[in-house]
Design an enzyme around this catalytic site. Sequence first.
Site, PDB file in Angstrom:
ATOM      1  N   LYS A  28       0.851  -1.211   0.000  1.00 47.25           N
ATOM      2  CA  LYS A  28       0.000   0.000   0.000  1.00 47.25           C
ATOM      3  C   LYS A  28       0.877   1.248   0.000  1.00 47.25           C
ATOM      4  O   LYS A  28       0.659   2.177  -0.789  1.00 47.25           O
ATOM      5  CB  LYS A  28      -0.878   0.010   1.242  1.00 47.25           C
ATOM      6  N   ASN A  29       1.920   1.251   0.828  1.00 46.91           N
ATOM      7  CA  ASN A  29       2.709   2.481   1.018  1.00 46.91           C
ATOM      8  C   ASN A  29       3.710   2.718  -0.088  1.00 46.91           C
ATOM      9  O   ASN A  29       4.463   3.687  -0.051  1.00 46.91           O
ATOM     10  CB  ASN A  29       3.371   2.460   2.391  1.00 46.91           C
ATOM     11  N   CYS A  60      -5.106  11.094  11.396  1.00 50.71           N
ATOM     12  CA  CYS A  60      -5.753   9.824  11.669  1.00 50.71           C
ATOM     13  C   CYS A  60      -5.540   9.525  13.143  1.00 50.71           C
ATOM     14  O   CYS A  60      -5.013  10.325  13.884  1.00 50.71           O
ATOM     15  CB  CYS A  60      -5.229   8.737  10.762  1.00 50.71           C
ATOM     16  N   ARG A  62      -0.255  14.025  12.935  1.00 49.72           N
ATOM     17  CA  ARG A  62       0.285  13.894  11.569  1.00 49.72           C
ATOM     18  C   ARG A  62       0.612  15.275  10.975  1.00 49.72           C
ATOM     19  O   ARG A  62       0.031  15.699   9.990  1.00 49.72           O
ATOM     20  CB  ARG A  62      -0.674  13.132  10.665  1.00 49.72           C
ATOM     21  N   ASP A  95       4.579   0.263  11.798  1.00 48.15           N
ATOM     22  CA  ASP A  95       3.315  -0.322  11.323  1.00 48.15           C
ATOM     23  C   ASP A  95       3.157  -1.765  11.773  1.00 48.15           C
ATOM     24  O   ASP A  95       2.045  -2.299  11.746  1.00 48.15           O
ATOM     25  CB  ASP A  95       3.244  -0.259   9.792  1.00 48.15           C
ATOM     26  N   ARG A 109      -8.450  -0.416   4.594  1.00 44.39           N
ATOM     27  CA  ARG A 109      -7.551   0.621   4.051  1.00 44.39           C
ATOM     28  C   ARG A 109      -6.216  -0.005   3.646  1.00 44.39           C
ATOM     29  O   ARG A 109      -5.544   0.474   2.745  1.00 44.39           O
ATOM     30  CB  ARG A 109      -7.306   1.707   5.106  1.00 44.39           C
TER      31      ARG A 109
HETATM   32  C1  EPZ Z   1       4.226   6.760   6.278  1.00 50.91           C
HETATM   33  O1  EPZ Z   1       3.437   7.743   6.925  1.00 50.91           O
HETATM   34  C2  EPZ Z   1       3.325   5.547   6.155  1.00 50.91           C
HETATM   35  N1  EPZ Z   1       2.157   5.892   5.335  1.00 50.91           N
HETATM   36  C3  EPZ Z   1       2.864   5.116   7.550  1.00 50.91           C
HETATM   37  O2  EPZ Z   1       2.073   3.934   7.387  1.00 50.91           O
HETATM   38  C4  EPZ Z   1       4.105   4.776   8.373  1.00 50.91           C
HETATM   39  O3  EPZ Z   1       3.702   4.445   9.680  1.00 50.91           O
HETATM   40  C5  EPZ Z   1       5.052   5.981   8.410  1.00 50.91           C
HETATM   41  O4  EPZ Z   1       5.365   6.389   7.069  1.00 50.91           O
HETATM   42  C6  EPZ Z   1       6.350   5.677   9.136  1.00 50.91           C
HETATM   43  O5  EPZ Z   1       6.977   4.600   8.512  1.00 50.91           O
HETATM   44  C7  EPZ Z   1       2.285   5.900   3.991  1.00 50.91           C
HETATM   45  O6  EPZ Z   1       3.353   5.659   3.456  1.00 50.91           O
HETATM   46  C8  EPZ Z   1       1.053   6.220   3.212  1.00 50.91           C
HETATM   47  P1  EPZ Z   1       6.287  10.030   8.493  1.00 50.91           P
HETATM   48  P2  EPZ Z   1       3.984   9.264   7.018  1.00 50.91           P
HETATM   49  O7  EPZ Z   1       6.173  11.300   7.720  1.00 50.91           O
HETATM   50  O8  EPZ Z   1       4.666   9.621   5.752  1.00 50.91           O
HETATM   51  C9  EPZ Z   1       6.279  13.155  12.023  1.00 50.91           C
HETATM   52  C10 EPZ Z   1       0.211   2.562   7.720  1.00 50.91           C
HETATM   53  O9  EPZ Z   1      -0.247   2.025   8.744  1.00 50.91           O
HETATM   54  N2  EPZ Z   1       6.216  14.171  10.955  1.00 50.91           N
HETATM   55  O10 EPZ Z   1       7.522   9.196   8.364  1.00 50.91           O
HETATM   56  O11 EPZ Z   1       2.890  10.118   7.487  1.00 50.91           O
HETATM   57  C11 EPZ Z   1       4.962  12.393  12.130  1.00 50.91           C
HETATM   58  O12 EPZ Z   1       4.061  13.097  12.952  1.00 50.91           O
HETATM   59  C12 EPZ Z   1       0.694   3.994   7.785  1.00 50.91           C
HETATM   60  O13 EPZ Z   1       0.339   2.001   6.602  1.00 50.91           O
HETATM   61  C13 EPZ Z   1       6.367  15.503  11.296  1.00 50.91           C
HETATM   62  O14 EPZ Z   1       6.556  15.841  12.465  1.00 50.91           O
HETATM   63  O15 EPZ Z   1       5.049   9.093   8.188  1.00 50.91           O
HETATM   64  C14 EPZ Z   1       5.381  11.093  12.744  1.00 50.91           C
HETATM   65  O16 EPZ Z   1       5.479  11.267  14.154  1.00 50.91           O
HETATM   66  C15 EPZ Z   1       0.486   4.621   9.157  1.00 50.91           C
HETATM   67  N3  EPZ Z   1       6.282  16.435  10.321  1.00 50.91           N
HETATM   68  C16 EPZ Z   1       6.788  10.876  12.182  1.00 50.91           C
HETATM   69  O17 EPZ Z   1       7.225  12.144  11.680  1.00 50.91           O
HETATM   70  C17 EPZ Z   1       6.092  16.101   9.003  1.00 50.91           C
HETATM   71  O18 EPZ Z   1       6.057  17.015   8.144  1.00 50.91           O
HETATM   72  C18 EPZ Z   1       6.811   9.867  11.046  1.00 50.91           C
HETATM   73  O19 EPZ Z   1       6.002  10.380  10.033  1.00 50.91           O
HETATM   74  C19 EPZ Z   1       5.946  14.744   8.670  1.00 50.91           C
HETATM   75  C20 EPZ Z   1       6.014  13.793   9.658  1.00 50.91           C
END
Ligand code: EPZ
Length: 417
Positions: free
Chosen positions: A22-23, A116, A121, A306, A398
């Site tokens: 998915k990701n 979510c 996020r 995840d 999802r």
């Molecule tokens: C991706 O989410 C994945 N989703 C998530 O999978 C996964 O848990 C996550 O990466 C970490 O591996 C998709 O790829 C669609 P991040 P993403 O930006 O991109 C903080 C699932 O279950 N952050 O690496 O949103 C954020 O709050 C989903 O399949 C900021 O602070 O993850 C989090 O604490 C859930 N500012 C951390 O970084 C930003 O601008 C990791 O977020 C962006 C993120």
Amino acid sequence: MSRLLVTGREKLNGETYVQGAKNSTLPILAATILTKGENVIYNCPELSDVEASSRILRYLGCDVKRYHHTLLVKCDTVNRSDIPDELMRKTRSSIVFLGAVLARTGRAKLSFPGGCEIGPRPIDLHLKSLREMGVEIKEKHGYLDCRAPRGLVGAKIALSFPSVGATEDIIIAACLARGTTTITNAAREPEICDLADYLNHCGAKIYGAGEGVVVIDGVTSLNGVQHTIIPDRIVAATLMACAAVTGSKITLKGIIQSHLASVIPIFEDAGCKIRCSSGNLEITSPQKLSSMRIVRTMPYPGFPTDAQAPLLAAACVADGTSVFVENIFENRYGHISELVRMGANIKVEGKVALVDGVDSLYGATVEASDLRGAAALVVAGLCADGTTDIGGVKYLERGYESLEVTLSSLGANVKKI
Ligand code: EPZ
């Protein structure tokens, strides 16, 4: 609203293919916006999140057709640069459309992505990086109004956190930017590599994906290609947890062993035997799992956040205490209260969850509140005495393509009502 009825204690056996990631699918669908000509994307999982992304592409003027696990995507005519709120809220990953729409049209108007249940996020890293690439961004009334009057310009970007989404957004935006973009402290997930492979086949010049430093030389155009999505390592980890809690031996087909390098040792610590050969993974589980010791979620190649929920569910019936530390998201223990209703013995202190294994869980009526939490409840239901009635199946859909069908084909007693 569908519900899942899981009747526990059935042994699993046999083999199953692991769905496409998915990701990986979601950012690649966003990236098709940069291309002219037809894209044929194979091994696309049938998920509501993928459907939501397809709806955004169609809204923007792209042509998207699905033939089972193959998507045909043509973005020759992108005649919009706004994404309406109801489409943005459908999936968190819609923010990755920002870089794509900007790169294609020079402007973008979209609402803040659906948060979510696992935390607020934020998207500050996305916005800071795009501003460094020459994008003017106004945030008002929950909308982002973005313009790149002089087009996107390559920049040196240092991420304070290896955000997966921010890394993807920047890579996509940089492909058609003027000049070179360098990302330091980039996320290294396999899905980033899959996105870069796709874009490089389209004619992009991306170097170092999967490493901490990624360099992108902007080009003038990209052409649609054929691409096969990598297997979903989180679905693989979830199915391993299903086998582990039922003392079963199953084979997962079409996995990439290196993507599971931080997951396999946890199952081995818990007493499972794992054998990998030519893209298949065979897991043989003991009657009683041992403690998973300490599981810390980290950016790749560390243990994936995840997979925390499904493995924590398995730890509930292990012999001994397992400690989970959720370092990535602020609020990713929503499944714990529901597991406790099923008889689990778990204490949460901030980002640490202490799981004291119990002899067995018992079936109960439980509610999922996020995607991986829903998977955790299915894992728990498979080993519980009696039947577990799980609400919130829409979260499961999802990220898991017909999980109840997959588990039933392996011998589980799982029904969707
Ligand atoms: C991706 O989410 C994945 N989703 C998530 O999978 C996964 O848990 C996550 O990466 C970490 O591996 C998709 O790829 C669609 P991040 P993403 O930006 O991109 C903080 C699932 O279950 N952050 O690496 O949103 C954020 O709050 C989903 O399949 C900021 O602070 O993850 C989090 O604490 C859930 N500012 C951390 O970084 C930003 O601008 C990791 O977020 C962006 C993120």
